[in-house]
Write a protein that holds these residues in place. Structure first.
Motif, PDB file in Angstrom:
ATOM      1  N   ALA A  20       0.825  -1.208   0.000  1.00  0.00           N
ATOM      2  CA  ALA A  20       0.000   0.000   0.000  1.00  0.00           C
ATOM      3  C   ALA A  20       0.858   1.257   0.000  1.00  0.00           C
ATOM      4  CB  ALA A  20      -0.930  -0.010   1.211  1.00  0.00           C
ATOM      5  N   TYR A  23       3.504   3.088  -3.610  1.00  0.00           N
ATOM      6  CA  TYR A  23       3.332   4.265  -4.466  1.00  0.00           C
ATOM      7  C   TYR A  23       2.681   5.393  -3.688  1.00  0.00           C
ATOM      8  CZ  TYR A  23       3.917   0.544  -7.895  1.00  0.00           C
ATOM      9  OH  TYR A  23       4.389  -0.534  -8.596  1.00  0.00           O
ATOM     10  N   ASN A 194       1.090  -1.496 -13.172  1.00  0.00           N
ATOM     11  CA  ASN A 194       1.079  -1.792 -11.741  1.00  0.00           C
ATOM     12  C   ASN A 194       0.622  -0.565 -10.954  1.00  0.00           C
ATOM     13  OD1 ASN A 194       2.053  -4.410 -12.064  1.00  0.00           O
ATOM     14  ND2 ASN A 194       4.191  -3.755 -11.982  1.00  0.00           N
ATOM     15  N   PHE A 198      -2.906   0.019  -8.871  1.00  0.00           N
ATOM     16  CA  PHE A 198      -2.862   0.550  -7.495  1.00  0.00           C
ATOM     17  C   PHE A 198      -3.838   1.727  -7.355  1.00  0.00           C
ATOM     18  CE2 PHE A 198      -1.166   3.910  -4.754  1.00  0.00           C
ATOM     19  CZ  PHE A 198      -1.041   3.261  -3.544  1.00  0.00           C
ATOM     20  N   GLU A 201      -7.533   0.680  -7.405  1.00  0.00           N
ATOM     21  CA  GLU A 201      -7.947   0.176  -6.082  1.00  0.00           C
ATOM     22  C   GLU A 201      -8.086   1.327  -5.088  1.00  0.00           C
ATOM     23  OE1 GLU A 201      -9.455  -2.518  -3.687  1.00  0.00           O
ATOM     24  OE2 GLU A 201      -8.822  -2.920  -5.755  1.00  0.00           O
ATOM     25  N   LYS A 202      -7.227   2.314  -5.210  1.00  0.00           N
ATOM     26  CA  LYS A 202      -7.312   3.502  -4.358  1.00  0.00           C
ATOM     27  C   LYS A 202      -8.658   4.203  -4.558  1.00  0.00           C
ATOM     28  CE  LYS A 202      -4.838   7.947  -3.752  1.00  0.00           C
ATOM     29  NZ  LYS A 202      -4.410   7.853  -2.324  1.00  0.00           N
TER      30      LYS A 202
END
Length: 206
Positions: A20, A23, A194, A198, A201-202
């Motif tokens: 998590a 990034y 990738n 991320f 999903e954020k």
């Protein structure tokens, strides 16, 4: 036993926490100062800014196609051709013509291959008219669309959005009108999606 169980849970959480934190703004992506309104508010929108003549965009295309095959139902993907130079215009118009005619999916990778593998420049209306014939589009129909109000309107809209994104080059991926991902921010083309995953999903967890 309780201590052992707690240690086990902690060991499972540490990798998740590390992922998590992998990034953040400035590391993997850039958060836009002013979010740009998306065209599909009921979905998480991913927009790729590109130019057919760009070798980096060409190298990213197979990764894009592979990523799109598993596109989640709550995500909408768009291509957006940029015009950062005079010789970019013909390629941008070609994309919009193909999109308007409903053959963009058939032609998109082929145009990249024609330019970068077969060394066809396709940077003039005549070159493109001849190329589109291979996809069942007459030269008259191509030229009609190429010089149409619809194509010019799309060019203007894309230019306005790209300026709002603050993009200065290609390729670039914009996630939900809020985050810009480039090869530079992601530290390479191979890592771009990738970072995009991320950020998707954020957005889901908001």
């Amino acid at each position: 036993m309780k201590k052992l169980f707690s240690a086990l849970i902690l060991s499972l959480l540490i990798p998740l926490t590390a992922f998590a934190a992998e990034y953040s703004d400035g590391n993997g992506y850039i958060t836009l100062k002013n979010p740009v309104r998306t065209s599909t508010p009921d979905k998480i929108e991913v927009t790729e800014i590109f130019w057919y003549g760009c070798p980096h965009c060409f190298k990213l295309e197979p990764l894009t196609q592979a990523w799109k095959k598993n596109l989640p139902t709550d995500v909408k993907f768009n291509y957006m051709p940029a015009v950062f130079g005079r010789n970019w215009l013909a390629h941008a118009k070609a994309f919009h013509v193909a999109d308007l005619l409903g053959i963009e999916d058939k032609m998109h990778s082929d145009i990249f291959n024609a330019i970068h593998l077969e060394h066809h420049r396709l940077n003039s209306e005549d070159d493109l008219a001849e190329f589109f014939v291979n996809y069942g589009v007459s030269e008259d129909e191509f030229r009609k669309q190429y010089n149409s109000f619809a194509v010019n309107s799309r060019l203007s809209q894309a230019d306005a959005k790209i300026r709002a994104y603050g993009a200065r080059g290609v390729p670039g991926l914009v996630v939900n009108g809020k985050y810009l991902v480039t090869a530079e921010t992601a530290k390479g083309n191979n890592n771009i999606y990738n970072v995009v995953d991320f950020l998707i999903e954020k957005e889901r967890t908001k």
